[in-house]
Design a protein around this motif. Structure first.
Motif, short mmCIF file in Angstrom:
data_model
loop_
_atom_site.label_atom_id
_atom_site.label_comp_id
_atom_site.label_asym_id
_atom_site.label_seq_id
_atom_site.Cartn_x
_atom_site.Cartn_y
_atom_site.Cartn_z
N ARG A 66 0.83 -1.22 0.00
CA ARG A 66 0.00 0.00 0.00
C ARG A 66 0.86 1.25 0.00
N MET A 67 1.95 1.24 0.77
CA MET A 67 2.84 2.41 0.81
C MET A 67 3.46 2.66 -0.57
N VAL A 68 3.87 1.60 -1.24
CA VAL A 68 4.48 1.72 -2.57
C VAL A 68 3.45 2.25 -3.55
N GLN A 69 2.23 1.75 -3.48
CA GLN A 69 1.18 2.22 -4.40
C GLN A 69 0.91 3.71 -4.25
N ARG A 70 1.03 4.21 -3.03
CA ARG A 70 0.78 5.64 -2.79
C ARG A 70 1.82 6.55 -3.41
N VAL A 71 3.03 6.07 -3.59
CA VAL A 71 4.09 6.92 -4.13
C VAL A 71 4.33 6.73 -5.62
N LEU A 72 3.64 5.76 -6.22
CA LEU A 72 3.80 5.53 -7.66
C LEU A 72 2.92 6.49 -8.46
N ALA A 73 3.42 6.89 -9.59
CA ALA A 73 2.64 7.74 -10.49
C ALA A 73 1.49 6.92 -11.07
N PRO A 74 0.33 7.55 -11.29
CA PRO A 74 -0.77 6.81 -11.90
C PRO A 74 -0.44 6.40 -13.34
N GLN A 75 -1.06 5.34 -13.78
CA GLN A 75 -0.78 4.84 -15.13
C GLN A 75 -1.53 5.65 -16.17
#
Length: 75
Positions: A66-75
């Motif tokens: 979840r933490m990684v998903q929050r910092v990734l740019a949207p596709q």
């Protein structure tokens, strides 16, 4: 073969095993040096560490995802 539904647990088992093996080896080497019986000390430290690391990995992995998903740019 192991059923796919166990994939997260198997992944956690393998990951925690490999990571704790490396960390226990480095820690043991730093603490006692390359002495006679080093392998036995390493394995003993590793098994203890793995018993702790495996349940922690299972608990922390979803949080880390979840933490990684929050910092990734949207596709």
């Amino acid at each position: 073969m192991i059923p796919r539904k166990f994939e997260p647990y198997l992944f956690g088992l393998v990951l925690s095993g490999l990571m704790s093996l490396v960390v226990a080896g480095i820690s043991t080497l730093r603490n006692v040096g390359l002495v006679e019986g080093f392998a036995g000390l390493w394995v003993g430290a590793w098994l203890t560490t793995w018993l702790i690391a495996f349940p922690i990995v299972l608990f922390v992995a979803p949080l880390a995802r979840r933490m990684v998903q929050r910092v990734l740019a949207p596709q």
